[in-house]
Design a protein around this motif. Structure first.
Motif, mmCIF file in Angstrom:
data_model
loop_
_atom_site.group_PDB
_atom_site.id
_atom_site.type_symbol
_atom_site.label_atom_id
_atom_site.label_comp_id
_atom_site.label_asym_id
_atom_site.label_seq_id
_atom_site.Cartn_x
_atom_site.Cartn_y
_atom_site.Cartn_z
ATOM 1 N N MET A 60 15.052 29.576 49.758
ATOM 2 C CA MET A 60 16.231 30.424 49.858
ATOM 3 C C MET A 60 17.486 29.589 49.648
ATOM 4 S SD MET A 60 15.080 33.451 50.471
ATOM 5 C CE MET A 60 16.620 34.268 50.925
ATOM 6 N N ALA A 61 18.519 30.232 49.175
ATOM 7 C CA ALA A 61 19.768 29.512 48.948
ATOM 8 C C ALA A 61 20.951 30.435 49.166
ATOM 9 C CB ALA A 61 19.807 28.948 47.530
ATOM 10 N N TRP A 62 22.086 29.816 49.374
ATOM 11 C CA TRP A 62 23.367 30.519 49.411
ATOM 12 C C TRP A 62 24.243 29.951 48.300
ATOM 13 C CZ3 TRP A 62 24.523 34.607 52.542
ATOM 14 C CH2 TRP A 62 23.672 34.855 53.633
ATOM 15 N N PHE A 63 24.858 30.867 47.588
ATOM 16 C CA PHE A 63 25.854 30.522 46.586
ATOM 17 C C PHE A 63 27.136 31.256 46.929
ATOM 18 C CE2 PHE A 63 23.544 28.337 43.131
ATOM 19 C CZ PHE A 63 22.244 28.519 43.562
ATOM 20 N N ARG A 64 28.222 30.855 46.323
ATOM 21 C CA ARG A 64 29.477 31.557 46.552
ATOM 22 C C ARG A 64 30.286 31.593 45.271
ATOM 23 N NH1 ARG A 64 32.549 27.175 50.519
ATOM 24 N NH2 ARG A 64 32.999 25.588 48.913
ATOM 25 N N GLN A 65 31.152 32.585 45.223
ATOM 26 C CA GLN A 65 32.038 32.744 44.071
ATOM 27 C C GLN A 65 33.400 33.147 44.583
ATOM 28 O OE1 GLN A 65 30.457 35.347 41.082
ATOM 29 N NE2 GLN A 65 31.848 34.581 39.512
ATOM 30 N N ALA A 66 34.375 32.296 44.351
ATOM 31 C CA ALA A 66 35.724 32.566 44.819
ATOM 32 C C ALA A 66 36.324 33.728 44.028
ATOM 33 C CB ALA A 66 36.606 31.332 44.669
ATOM 34 N N PRO A 67 37.128 34.568 44.696
ATOM 35 C CA PRO A 67 37.734 35.735 44.017
ATOM 36 C C PRO A 67 38.902 35.323 43.144
ATOM 37 C CG PRO A 67 38.459 35.635 46.290
ATOM 38 C CD PRO A 67 37.465 34.521 46.121
ATOM 39 N N VAL A 68 38.635 34.439 42.224
ATOM 40 C CA VAL A 68 39.648 33.922 41.307
ATOM 41 C C VAL A 68 39.109 34.103 39.894
ATOM 42 C CG1 VAL A 68 40.876 31.862 40.544
ATOM 43 C CG2 VAL A 68 40.422 32.208 42.992
ATOM 44 N N PRO A 69 39.871 34.675 38.995
ATOM 45 C CA PRO A 69 39.388 34.878 37.617
ATOM 46 C C PRO A 69 38.882 33.586 37.006
ATOM 47 C CG PRO A 69 41.442 36.044 37.955
ATOM 48 C CD PRO A 69 41.238 35.205 39.186
ATOM 49 N N GLY A 70 37.703 33.642 36.423
ATOM 50 C CA GLY A 70 37.142 32.478 35.760
ATOM 51 C C GLY A 70 36.372 31.536 36.647
ATOM 52 N N LYS A 71 36.363 31.796 37.947
ATOM 53 C CA LYS A 71 35.650 30.912 38.863
ATOM 54 C C LYS A 71 34.162 31.228 38.777
ATOM 55 C CE LYS A 71 36.230 27.749 42.121
ATOM 56 N NZ LYS A 71 36.930 26.468 41.907
ATOM 57 N N GLU A 72 33.340 30.190 38.625
ATOM 58 C CA GLU A 72 31.910 30.399 38.507
ATOM 59 C C GLU A 72 31.236 30.386 39.885
ATOM 60 O OE1 GLU A 72 31.189 28.508 34.047
ATOM 61 O OE2 GLU A 72 30.350 27.500 35.814
ATOM 62 N N ARG A 73 30.036 30.936 39.916
ATOM 63 C CA ARG A 73 29.260 30.920 41.139
ATOM 64 C C ARG A 73 28.792 29.483 41.399
ATOM 65 N NH1 ARG A 73 25.250 35.897 42.054
ATOM 66 N NH2 ARG A 73 27.241 36.852 41.511
ATOM 67 N N GLU A 114 39.703 27.192 51.679
ATOM 68 C CA GLU A 114 39.041 27.040 50.378
ATOM 69 C C GLU A 114 37.581 27.506 50.386
ATOM 70 O OE1 GLU A 114 40.718 24.685 52.068
ATOM 71 O OE2 GLU A 114 39.766 22.699 51.845
ATOM 72 N N ASP A 115 37.063 27.868 51.566
ATOM 73 C CA ASP A 115 35.722 28.452 51.648
ATOM 74 C C ASP A 115 35.753 29.957 51.395
ATOM 75 O OD1 ASP A 115 35.061 26.266 54.411
ATOM 76 O OD2 ASP A 115 34.389 26.025 52.321
ATOM 77 N N THR A 116 36.935 30.532 51.250
ATOM 78 C CA THR A 116 37.056 31.952 50.964
ATOM 79 C C THR A 116 36.344 32.288 49.660
ATOM 80 O OG1 THR A 116 39.135 32.198 52.173
ATOM 81 C CG2 THR A 116 38.681 33.804 50.418
ATOM 82 N N ALA A 117 35.386 33.227 49.739
ATOM 83 C CA ALA A 117 34.584 33.573 48.562
ATOM 84 C C ALA A 117 33.650 34.721 48.902
ATOM 85 C CB ALA A 117 33.755 32.373 48.103
ATOM 86 N N ASP A 118 33.019 35.248 47.882
ATOM 87 C CA ASP A 118 31.887 36.142 48.077
ATOM 88 C C ASP A 118 30.644 35.269 48.166
ATOM 89 O OD1 ASP A 118 33.396 38.383 45.732
ATOM 90 O OD2 ASP A 118 33.358 38.556 47.917
ATOM 91 N N THR A 144 28.454 39.131 50.326
ATOM 92 C CA THR A 144 29.305 39.480 51.452
ATOM 93 C C THR A 144 30.544 38.597 51.386
ATOM 94 O OG1 THR A 144 29.366 39.782 53.867
ATOM 95 C CG2 THR A 144 28.162 37.867 53.065
ATOM 96 N N ARG A 145 31.703 39.201 51.581
ATOM 97 C CA ARG A 145 32.945 38.453 51.412
ATOM 98 C C ARG A 145 33.313 37.742 52.706
ATOM 99 N NH1 ARG A 145 37.856 40.059 47.706
ATOM 100 N NH2 ARG A 145 36.165 39.460 46.283
ATOM 101 N N VAL A 146 33.701 36.493 52.548
ATOM 102 C CA VAL A 146 34.224 35.689 53.656
ATOM 103 C C VAL A 146 35.654 35.298 53.316
ATOM 104 C CG1 VAL A 146 34.032 33.507 54.891
ATOM 105 C CG2 VAL A 146 31.963 34.811 54.336
ATOM 106 N N THR A 147 36.563 35.602 54.228
ATOM 107 C CA THR A 147 37.967 35.230 54.053
ATOM 108 C C THR A 147 38.369 34.344 55.216
ATOM 109 O OG1 THR A 147 38.441 37.333 52.947
ATOM 110 C CG2 THR A 147 40.311 36.074 53.777
#
Length: 127
Positions: free
Chosen positions: A34-47, A91-95, A121-124
């Motif tokens: 299992m893994a966790w990935f994140r993607q910041a809510p910024v255009p062009g930011k990759e997972r 800076e950990d804010t992301a989906d 799930t979104r974390v802010t």
């Protein structure tokens, strides 16, 4: 086919803590890394990779940016994985997405290493 459902996201204060959970639908959870990935809510930011755990729970892997602050774990009896986020930073804010690998595969660090994904799930994190 396996379904993954994340929970536990929301608003956190910098320096506080938050625990994400990922519930799997099937018994094959016990034989999938299992893994966790994140993607910041910024255009062009990759997972990006956050953390991974082997299907036995013996081995864990972390991105340098979260090492020492986040902990990945799993409860095979409950078909659930967790991500404990301590001392989060803005800076950990992301989906955040959980993902599961093919049966008996070792954990990978790339999205293509994983077969099934949750909806996120979104974390802010506020400063």
């Amino acid at each position: 086919q396996e379904q993954l459902v994340e929970s536990g996201g929301g608003l956190a204060q910098a320096g506080g803590s938050l625990r994400l959970s990922c519930a799997a639908s099937g018994r094959t959870f016990t034989t999938r890394a299992m893994a966790w990935f994140r993607q910041a809510p910024v255009p062009g930011k990759e997972r990006e990779f956050v953390a991974a755990i082997s299907w036995t729970g013996t081995n864990t892997y972390y991105a340098d940016s979260v090492k020492g602050r986040f902990t990945i774990s799993r409860e095979n009896a409950k078909f659930t994985a967790h991500l404990q986020m301590n001392n989060p930073k803005p800076e950990d804010t992301a989906d955040y997405y959980c993902a599961s690998a093919k049966l008996f595969d070792d954990p990978g660090l790339c999205p293509y290493d994983y077969t099934y994904w949750g909806q996120g799930t979104r974390v802010t994190v506020s400063s």
